[in-house]
Design a protein around this motif. Sequence first.
Motif, mmCIF file in Angstrom:
data_model
loop_
_atom_site.group_PDB
_atom_site.id
_atom_site.type_symbol
_atom_site.label_atom_id
_atom_site.label_comp_id
_atom_site.label_asym_id
_atom_site.label_seq_id
_atom_site.Cartn_x
_atom_site.Cartn_y
_atom_site.Cartn_z
ATOM 1 N N SER B 226 0.838 -1.190 0.000
ATOM 2 C CA SER B 226 0.000 0.000 0.000
ATOM 3 C C SER B 226 0.880 1.250 0.000
ATOM 4 N N ALA B 227 2.050 1.166 0.653
ATOM 5 C CA ALA B 227 2.951 2.321 0.611
ATOM 6 C C ALA B 227 3.484 2.523 -0.809
ATOM 7 N N LEU B 228 3.797 1.413 -1.490
ATOM 8 C CA LEU B 228 4.333 1.534 -2.852
ATOM 9 C C LEU B 228 3.310 2.148 -3.802
ATOM 10 N N GLU B 229 2.021 1.952 -3.489
ATOM 11 C CA GLU B 229 0.999 2.484 -4.376
ATOM 12 C C GLU B 229 0.588 3.897 -3.992
ATOM 13 N N SER B 230 1.219 4.452 -2.974
ATOM 14 C CA SER B 230 0.769 5.753 -2.509
ATOM 15 C C SER B 230 1.309 6.868 -3.403
ATOM 16 N N ASP B 231 0.683 8.020 -3.275
ATOM 17 C CA ASP B 231 1.072 9.154 -4.107
ATOM 18 C C ASP B 231 2.501 9.596 -3.854
ATOM 19 N N TYR B 232 2.908 9.583 -2.581
ATOM 20 C CA TYR B 232 4.238 10.136 -2.323
ATOM 21 C C TYR B 232 5.337 9.308 -2.961
ATOM 22 N N VAL B 233 5.036 8.034 -3.237
ATOM 23 C CA VAL B 233 6.027 7.233 -3.961
ATOM 24 C C VAL B 233 6.099 7.682 -5.422
ATOM 25 N N ALA B 234 4.929 7.941 -6.020
ATOM 26 C CA ALA B 234 4.923 8.474 -7.392
ATOM 27 C C ALA B 234 5.663 9.808 -7.427
ATOM 28 N N VAL B 235 5.420 10.633 -6.419
ATOM 29 C CA VAL B 235 6.089 11.937 -6.355
ATOM 30 C C VAL B 235 7.594 11.756 -6.223
ATOM 31 N N ALA B 236 7.996 10.837 -5.346
ATOM 32 C CA ALA B 236 9.433 10.610 -5.166
ATOM 33 C C ALA B 236 10.076 10.167 -6.467
#
Lengths: 312, 339, 290
Positions: B226-236
Motif C-alpha cells: 500500500s505504501a508503494l501504491e501511494s502518491d508520495y512514492v509516485a512523487v518521489a
Amino acid sequence: MSALLEIRDLTVDAGDVRLVDGMNLTLRRGEFLALVGESGSGKSVTARAITRLDRRTRLAGSIRMDGAELLTMPESELRAYRGARIGMVFQDPLSSFNPVQPIGRQIAEPLLIRGVGRAAARKKAEEMLGEMGITRPGERLTAYPHELSGGMRQRAAIAMALIAEPELLIADEPTTALDVRMQAKVLKLIREAATARHLAVLFITHDLGIVAGNADRVCVMYSGRPVEENDVRTLFRAPVHPYTRDLLAAVPRLGRGVGSLTAIPGVAATPANRPAGCAYHPRCAVAVQRCATQVPAFEARAACHLVEVPAR
Amino acid sequence: MRRFLLGRTLSTAVTLVGLATAVFFLMKLLPGDQATMAAGRNASPEQIALFRERLGLDEPLPVQYLSYLGRLLHGDFGQSAVTLQPVVTDLRNLMPSTVELVVVATVLSIAGAVLLALVTATRAQGRADTALRVAAVAAGGIPVFWLAFLLQWLVGTELRWLPVAGQLSTDTVVPVRTGFVTADALLAGDPAAFGDALLHLVLPAIVLALPAAAGLFRTLRASMLSALESDYVAVARAKGVSMRGVVTGHVLRNAAIPSVSLAGLQIGWTFAGVVLVESVFGRQGIGSYLTTAVTQKDTQAVFGAVLLIGAITVLVNFAVDCAQLGLDPRVRRAQLAAA
Amino acid sequence: MTALTSPITRLTRFTRRPARRPWLDHLVLAVIGLLVLAAIFGPLLAPHDPYRSDPSLRLLGPSSQFWLGTDEEGRDVLSRLLVGARPTLLSALVVVLVSTALGLLVASVAALGGRWADEILMRTCDILLSLPGLMLALAVATALGSGLTGAIIALVVAMFPATARLARGTILRTLTTGYVEAAKVMGTSRVTLMLRHVLPNSLDEVLINATLQIGGVTLILSGLSFIGVGAQPPSAEWGAMASTAARYVTVNWPAAILPGLLITISVVAFGLLGDMLQVRRDPTLRKGLR
C-alpha cells in the motif's frame, strides 16, 4: 522560440484499453500550455507518460525533450530528467508528501539525491518556500505534512518541483483539491515562478475557466485524442471544434446570465468504449454521417470533419 | 509528549495491578486448600498450619488481597512445591536461558520477515510471492510443539545437522556468570562453547520464530504494497529517486509503523510459546518450568510464571507504544491531543 | 479525499489486480465439508475401536489392516483420527460460540449500561487481552483443574474479551445509524432496541470474527493438551494425539505427523473461510490470500 518538448503520435495502453490514441503536442521554452479535458480524456496519462511514471502502461510514439527521445531512454538516464529537468506537481497535496518525513527533507530531496550537501540543500529549500510566499520558511522545514494547511502543502509541493531549477514544469490539476481563493493564489504562484525562470509549463486541468487569464496556449483533449489547439485568445474567441464550443458554453462568465449556460448532452466517452469515428459524434449537435465512421485528422488547429482547412 | 508518556505509564501500571488481581481471584478459584498446595504434597499438618498463617488465609478477603499485592511488590511469588525454593529464585535462575531463546527467535523472525517482504513486495504477484504467501498462511496454522518434534526428528535425528536437546553439548562446560550461556561463553573466552550454545539455540528459535515471522511477513508485505501504491512514492519517483531509494527512503518506514506494534505483540506471544517448545528441546527455562509445574500441580509456580510472562508482555507493549511515538509523527500529534 | 487520490496512483500500481480464486474458495469449502463430515460420522466410519489397546500391535507401520498403522498402545491410528475430529472441532466450536455470546452480552451491557459499566468492562477486557491467550488459558485451566471442560472454559475466558471489544465498536457504530435513531425517537425501549435493531445488524461482523477465531482456538486447545491441561488420555483429540505420537516419530511417522497435519489443515481452512466471508461482505478487502 525553439521546441522544448515534442510529443508525436503518442499512444498509451493499459491492458487492452487505449488511454491515449495519437497525441501530438509541442511545447516551447517559457511557454504556458494548458491541457484541458474531462476526466478520462487522457490528459493526465499524457502528462505522466512524459516521465514514464506509470509502470503498467505501454507507451508508443515519440516524446522528445531537447531532441532526446524519452520513451526509449533507459530508466537510469531518465532519472536525470525527473526532478532535475522536469518538475511535477500533483493534484492532492497531502498524499503527495510522505507522512512520516519532515517536509524540508522532502523538498530538498531532488537536490540531496544529486549529491548537493545537506546545508546547501536546506538553504535552497528555505529560499524556495520563501519564494512561494510561506512565512517563516526556516521553521516550516521541520514541520510534518499533516501540520500544514492544504494551500501551504501545495505551495510546498511547487517548491519541491522547482527546487532543482527544471526547464519544464508539469502541473497535474494542482488546483483541483483547493478552495477557490487558494486556487487563484497557487495559479498565480506558478505563473510568476514560470515567468521568472523562463520555465515551460504543461498545466493540466478540467477547468477552462481558470485557463483564460493564465495560459499562452490551450490544447483540448477528448477521449484520448487532441481535438483543438490554439493560442488562448483565439481559442476562446473563435473556437472551431464543436466540443470546444460546447465546453465554453458550459463555462460561466461575467456579463452573461446563468441562463445562457448549457450542459453538454450525453455522457463522456470512456477509453474502454470509445465510439468509432470522431469520439465526440454521439454528443455532437452538428455531426454528419462521416463523423461516425471516420476519425478526423488533426489539421491546422482542430480535428473535425466540419472545419474547413484554410488553404496554405 | 511528557503527558502522553505519563498517561501510558499510568495505564500500564493499572494493567499490571489488574493482572495481579486476576491471578489472585484465579488462586481463590482453585479447588482445595491453598495452604495444603503451597506447603507441598508431603507436608505435615503443622507445616500446613504455618503456611495458612503465613499466607494469611484466615484473614478476610480484602486483607488477603492487600497482603498478596504487598508480597508481590516485595518479589514474593510464593514457594514452589516441586523445587521447594521461592518461585522468584527459580524464575530468576531460569530467566536468562528463556530470554536468550526469545531474543534469538525474535531476531530471526523480524530479519526473515523483513527480508522476504523486501524481496517480494517490489515484484508482487510473482511466483515466489505467491508461494511465500501460501507458506505464510500455512505456517500460521502449525501447532508449535508438533513442529518442534518434527524438526527435531528431521533436522536433528535424520539429517544430524543440528543438536536437538539441551543448551550445550554434554562435554562442554561454561562457568556461570550472567546466566546467559552465550554471554558466559564469550566472557570465559571460549568461542567453541559460544558456537555450541548458538547451535543449540537454532532449532527451538526457528520453531518459535516461524509463526511470528509468518504473521509479520503478511503485515509487512501488505503495508509495503500500500505504501508503494501511494502518491508520495509516485512523487518521489517524479523527483528522480531510484526504486531502491524509494523503498529504503520512503516505503520502509511507513510500512514499519503497523508492523512494529505487531512485532511487539509477538514478543509476548513468543514468551508464551516457550511453554510449548522448551520442554521438547530439553531446555531449562521458564517454559519447561511452567510445563513441569502444570503437570505437577505446582500452582504457586504456575501463577508466578504466568504473572512474570504477563508482566513482560505488558512492559514490551508499553515500550512499543513509545517506539511508535518516535516513528509516526501523526500518532505523536493525535496522542498529544488525546492526552 | 480518497476520490481525489485515486486518479494519481491508479496506474502506478505495482500489482496486478489480485486474481479471484474460485478454486481456492471451493477447496476451502470442500476441506471444511470433509472435516464436518468426519466430526459427525467419524465414529461410524472408523474401521476399528479407537480406544482398544493391544500391546502386541504397538507402533505397527501402515498395513492393509491398519491403513495408517497403530500408535504406542496398539490402537488404530486411522480410527483415532476419524473419531478425534469430533472432540477437536466440537470443543473449538463450543469455545467460539460461548465466547462470542459472552462477548456480545458484555459489549451490549458496555454500550448501553452507561459510562461506568463501559469503563469497568472494557478495562477488564484490556487487562485480559494484555496476556497472551495461551498464558491466560493456562492459568485459568490450572485454576479449574485439568480436563477438556476446564480447557474449554479457560479458552472462553481467553477469547471473549477480543470479541467484546470488537462487538462494542460495531454496536456503537450501529447505534448512530439512521434507522436506530428513528426507532429511538419512536420510544422503543433500550432492550428492544438492542435485540431488534442493533444486534442483528452487528452480527455479521461478529460472526466473521468468530469464524476467524476457530483456527486460533484449535491451536491453543492443542497446545493445552500438549502441556497436559486439555484433553486427557485416552481421548483421541488431535492435539493430545499429536503430542504423544510425536515422540514415536522415528518408529511410525504417519501416526506422528497426521494429527498435527490435520490440525494445521483445519486451522488454515477456517482462517481462509473467515477471509472468504469477510471479502464477500466487503469486496474491497480482497487481497488474494490475505
